[in-house]
Design a protein around this motif. Sequence first.
Motif, PDB file in Angstrom:
ATOM      1  N   GLY A  75      40.193  47.606  39.000  1.00 55.24           N
ATOM      2  CA  GLY A  75      40.863  47.420  38.103  1.00 55.24           C
ATOM      3  C   GLY A  75      40.057  48.376  36.768  1.00 55.24           C
ATOM      4  O   GLY A  75      41.012  48.503  35.915  1.00 55.24           O
ATOM      5  N   TYR A  76      39.278  48.797  37.227  1.00 50.92           N
ATOM      6  CA  TYR A  76      38.422  49.622  36.047  1.00 50.92           C
ATOM      7  C   TYR A  76      39.133  51.270  35.918  1.00 50.92           C
ATOM      8  O   TYR A  76      39.197  51.059  34.664  1.00 50.92           O
ATOM      9  CB  TYR A  76      36.870  49.754  35.809  1.00 50.92           C
ATOM     10  CG  TYR A  76      36.136  48.331  35.324  1.00 50.92           C
ATOM     11  CD1 TYR A  76      36.544  47.806  34.613  1.00 50.92           C
ATOM     12  CD2 TYR A  76      35.170  48.021  35.746  1.00 50.92           C
ATOM     13  CE1 TYR A  76      36.009  46.478  33.884  1.00 50.92           C
ATOM     14  CE2 TYR A  76      34.257  47.186  35.113  1.00 50.92           C
ATOM     15  CZ  TYR A  76      34.470  46.174  34.783  1.00 50.92           C
ATOM     16  OH  TYR A  76      34.425  44.666  34.427  1.00 50.92           O
ATOM     17  N   ILE A  77      39.456  51.378  36.991  1.00 50.32           N
ATOM     18  CA  ILE A  77      39.799  52.636  37.407  1.00 50.32           C
ATOM     19  C   ILE A  77      41.079  52.883  36.763  1.00 50.32           C
ATOM     20  O   ILE A  77      41.548  53.789  35.795  1.00 50.32           O
ATOM     21  CB  ILE A  77      39.509  53.445  38.828  1.00 50.32           C
ATOM     22  CG1 ILE A  77      38.390  53.540  39.113  1.00 50.32           C
ATOM     23  CG2 ILE A  77      40.666  54.429  38.420  1.00 50.32           C
ATOM     24  CD1 ILE A  77      38.356  53.849  40.734  1.00 50.32           C
ATOM     25  N   SER A  78      41.670  52.120  36.885  1.00 51.40           N
ATOM     26  CA  SER A  78      43.402  51.874  36.758  1.00 51.40           C
ATOM     27  C   SER A  78      43.479  51.795  34.905  1.00 51.40           C
ATOM     28  O   SER A  78      44.468  52.304  33.799  1.00 51.40           O
ATOM     29  CB  SER A  78      44.514  49.971  37.386  1.00 51.40           C
ATOM     30  OG  SER A  78      43.995  50.902  38.671  1.00 51.40           O
ATOM     31  N   PHE A 102      43.937  43.587  38.877  1.00 56.26           N
ATOM     32  CA  PHE A 102      42.312  43.675  40.313  1.00 56.26           C
ATOM     33  C   PHE A 102      41.223  42.683  39.252  1.00 56.26           C
ATOM     34  O   PHE A 102      39.977  42.355  39.324  1.00 56.26           O
ATOM     35  CB  PHE A 102      42.136  44.925  40.021  1.00 56.26           C
ATOM     36  CG  PHE A 102      42.849  45.875  42.078  1.00 56.26           C
ATOM     37  CD1 PHE A 102      41.934  44.532  42.759  1.00 56.26           C
ATOM     38  CD2 PHE A 102      44.247  45.460  41.682  1.00 56.26           C
ATOM     39  CE1 PHE A 102      42.644  45.186  43.957  1.00 56.26           C
ATOM     40  CE2 PHE A 102      44.983  46.156  42.610  1.00 56.26           C
ATOM     41  CZ  PHE A 102      44.320  45.822  43.368  1.00 56.26           C
ATOM     42  N   ILE A 103      41.419  43.150  37.711  1.00 57.46           N
ATOM     43  CA  ILE A 103      40.714  43.176  36.983  1.00 57.46           C
ATOM     44  C   ILE A 103      39.682  41.547  36.869  1.00 57.46           C
ATOM     45  O   ILE A 103      38.721  40.704  36.699  1.00 57.46           O
ATOM     46  CB  ILE A 103      40.495  44.058  35.145  1.00 57.46           C
ATOM     47  CG1 ILE A 103      40.492  45.452  35.622  1.00 57.46           C
ATOM     48  CG2 ILE A 103      39.760  42.540  34.252  1.00 57.46           C
ATOM     49  CD1 ILE A 103      40.606  45.602  34.306  1.00 57.46           C
ATOM     50  N   PRO A 104      40.886  40.489  36.822  1.00 56.58           N
ATOM     51  CA  PRO A 104      40.446  39.152  36.415  1.00 56.58           C
ATOM     52  C   PRO A 104      40.246  38.514  38.043  1.00 56.58           C
ATOM     53  O   PRO A 104      38.914  37.930  38.079  1.00 56.58           O
ATOM     54  CB  PRO A 104      42.079  38.612  36.190  1.00 56.58           C
ATOM     55  CG  PRO A 104      42.959  39.569  36.734  1.00 56.58           C
ATOM     56  CD  PRO A 104      42.187  41.038  36.369  1.00 56.58           C
ATOM     57  N   ILE A 105      41.085  38.909  38.865  1.00 53.73           N
ATOM     58  CA  ILE A 105      40.364  38.519  39.938  1.00 53.73           C
ATOM     59  C   ILE A 105      38.424  39.500  40.621  1.00 53.73           C
ATOM     60  O   ILE A 105      37.761  38.681  41.303  1.00 53.73           O
ATOM     61  CB  ILE A 105      41.431  39.030  41.425  1.00 53.73           C
ATOM     62  CG1 ILE A 105      42.817  38.697  41.061  1.00 53.73           C
ATOM     63  CG2 ILE A 105      41.031  38.992  43.183  1.00 53.73           C
ATOM     64  CD1 ILE A 105      43.816  39.071  42.115  1.00 53.73           C
ATOM     65  N   GLY A 106      38.515  40.413  40.091  1.00 56.64           N
ATOM     66  CA  GLY A 106      37.743  40.922  40.631  1.00 56.64           C
ATOM     67  C   GLY A 106      36.263  40.168  39.563  1.00 56.64           C
ATOM     68  O   GLY A 106      35.063  39.640  40.523  1.00 56.64           O
ATOM     69  N   LEU A 107      36.596  39.600  38.628  1.00 55.17           N
ATOM     70  CA  LEU A 107      35.615  39.223  37.568  1.00 55.17           C
ATOM     71  C   LEU A 107      35.115  37.995  38.056  1.00 55.17           C
ATOM     72  O   LEU A 107      33.818  37.207  38.167  1.00 55.17           O
ATOM     73  CB  LEU A 107      36.148  39.415  36.146  1.00 55.17           C
ATOM     74  CG  LEU A 107      36.016  40.146  35.154  1.00 55.17           C
ATOM     75  CD1 LEU A 107      36.896  40.280  33.916  1.00 55.17           C
ATOM     76  CD2 LEU A 107      34.495  41.060  34.923  1.00 55.17           C
ATOM     77  N   THR A 121      49.299  50.151  34.760  1.00 56.74           N
ATOM     78  CA  THR A 121      48.999  48.570  34.097  1.00 56.74           C
ATOM     79  C   THR A 121      48.644  47.884  35.545  1.00 56.74           C
ATOM     80  O   THR A 121      47.927  46.681  35.028  1.00 56.74           O
ATOM     81  CB  THR A 121      50.306  48.305  33.173  1.00 56.74           C
ATOM     82  OG1 THR A 121      50.229  49.909  32.469  1.00 56.74           O
ATOM     83  CG2 THR A 121      50.149  47.352  32.369  1.00 56.74           C
ATOM     84  N   ILE A 122      49.451  47.561  35.739  1.00 58.26           N
ATOM     85  CA  ILE A 122      49.740  46.481  37.626  1.00 58.26           C
ATOM     86  C   ILE A 122      48.845  46.270  38.096  1.00 58.26           C
ATOM     87  O   ILE A 122      48.259  44.846  37.606  1.00 58.26           O
ATOM     88  CB  ILE A 122      51.260  46.938  37.928  1.00 58.26           C
ATOM     89  CG1 ILE A 122      52.491  46.296  37.431  1.00 58.26           C
ATOM     90  CG2 ILE A 122      51.314  45.266  39.508  1.00 58.26           C
ATOM     91  CD1 ILE A 122      53.455  47.053  38.394  1.00 58.26           C
ATOM     92  N   LEU A 123      47.873  47.174  38.638  1.00 59.19           N
ATOM     93  CA  LEU A 123      46.730  46.884  38.953  1.00 59.19           C
ATOM     94  C   LEU A 123      45.825  46.618  38.677  1.00 59.19           C
ATOM     95  O   LEU A 123      44.804  45.670  38.323  1.00 59.19           O
ATOM     96  CB  LEU A 123      46.428  48.675  39.825  1.00 59.19           C
ATOM     97  CG  LEU A 123      47.384  49.165  40.613  1.00 59.19           C
ATOM     98  CD1 LEU A 123      47.011  50.349  41.235  1.00 59.19           C
ATOM     99  CD2 LEU A 123      46.913  47.976  42.295  1.00 59.19           C
ATOM    100  N   SER A 124      45.424  47.199  36.494  1.00 57.25           N
ATOM    101  CA  SER A 124      44.426  46.604  36.158  1.00 57.25           C
ATOM    102  C   SER A 124      44.781  45.060  35.379  1.00 57.25           C
ATOM    103  O   SER A 124      43.201  43.999  35.314  1.00 57.25           O
ATOM    104  CB  SER A 124      44.320  47.411  35.072  1.00 57.25           C
ATOM    105  OG  SER A 124      45.842  47.062  33.759  1.00 57.25           O
ATOM    106  N   GLY A 125      45.619  44.886  35.227  1.00 58.47           N
ATOM    107  CA  GLY A 125      45.582  43.353  35.033  1.00 58.47           C
ATOM    108  C   GLY A 125      45.699  42.658  36.426  1.00 58.47           C
ATOM    109  O   GLY A 125      45.416  41.297  36.215  1.00 58.47           O
TER     110      GLY A 125
END
Length: 398
Positions: free
Chosen positions: A283-286, A249-254, A243-247
């Motif tokens: 982030g997507y994997i997480s 890495f997704i915004p930073i990655g975008l 949950t932490i990884l997705s929250g």
Amino acid sequence: MSLVKQRINIIDGIRGFSLLGILLANLLIFQFGIFGKDEIHYYQLSTVDTYAYYFTKVVIEGAFLPIFMFIFGYSLILMRNKLKENNKRVKWHLFRRFALLMTLGILHSTYLWEGDILFVYGLMGVLLLVMVNRKPKTLLIWAVLLFSLLFIGSLFEAEEIKMIRADKIDLYMKQTQEIYGSGTYSEIRAHSLDDEMLDMSGGEAAFMLFLTPFVLSPMFLIGMYAAHRKWLQNTSSKIKQFTILSGLFIPIGLLLKATPLLSKQWDYRLDMSMIGGSMLAIGYISLFVYMYNHQKFRRFLSGFESMGKLSLTNYLMQSMICTFLFYGYGLGWFGDLGVILATVVGVIIFGTQALLSSIYLKYLPIGPIEYLVRLVVYLKIPKFKKHTSLEYNHKKAI
């Protein structure tokens, strides 16, 4: 039963999920050409399709191939463990697998579609054989080091690389639209293999080829490290971490993926899309793992598993289907559908493949291309046994 003998369904699910993103990204190539997808001003897109195009460039393109790289690296360690347990010669078996991938890639790119990824994956597999017996800490150090070098390199302003000669880009794009849209198979293959338009010397091409492993290696290495640490086993006990990884890495990655678009408003050219794509992939994997462990999402996401189990067969089938739909020797939709409608077509293709794969797996345990791979790797006729899923008990529990 040993862990390495059990199949981890969530890996198949993530692999299948990556195939969806790869297909949606590849539709830009199928519809506009391998160079035309970055020269979109040559096509008359509507305002809505233009927004959809940039959405695809930021959210999808360059984010799902790294997922496949991660799973490739993860599976590499699982295969190594299985081979060691069965007292097989690890590197020779793996080398045969990767050599076959390279062969399939050459055939795929030469006779079907130039956007092949199998050759590069096979080549990376061969190169990663030197790391296959390294300690997890060593893999992580190398991954972090290479990521850091890529990050630092992306901070320096550089001239935009033009793959097509500036004085011939207009002619090339016109020929691409005409030949791909209405040309014969021979004409299309000849155009895709034509290098007279390229704005690269032999030395420049060789240098880019030399850099490719260093650019692609980090996600493969992260996947190998993750397999050693069993990230995708017993995932129900790691929900908080994912949950932490997705929250994070997704915004930073975008944000990083959007830097080429944002930098058009600046005087400084900045392109961190490659780093952003890798972070977005994590982030997507997480997020997939998080959703996979919740009953309301699990039934839907399990549909990706059949695609993942037949990933090679389905990947090649996507090329056959899409070249028929978009190229002149088929329906000739090249450049005509627009991004949104093409995306809908892609989702229909993927959904149909997932359904047919699920039906196929009820009768046969392995796809035709996967059968060929296993035949080459083990040099004997495969004997199939039912596998046990590491996620099965958890599936029943929830």
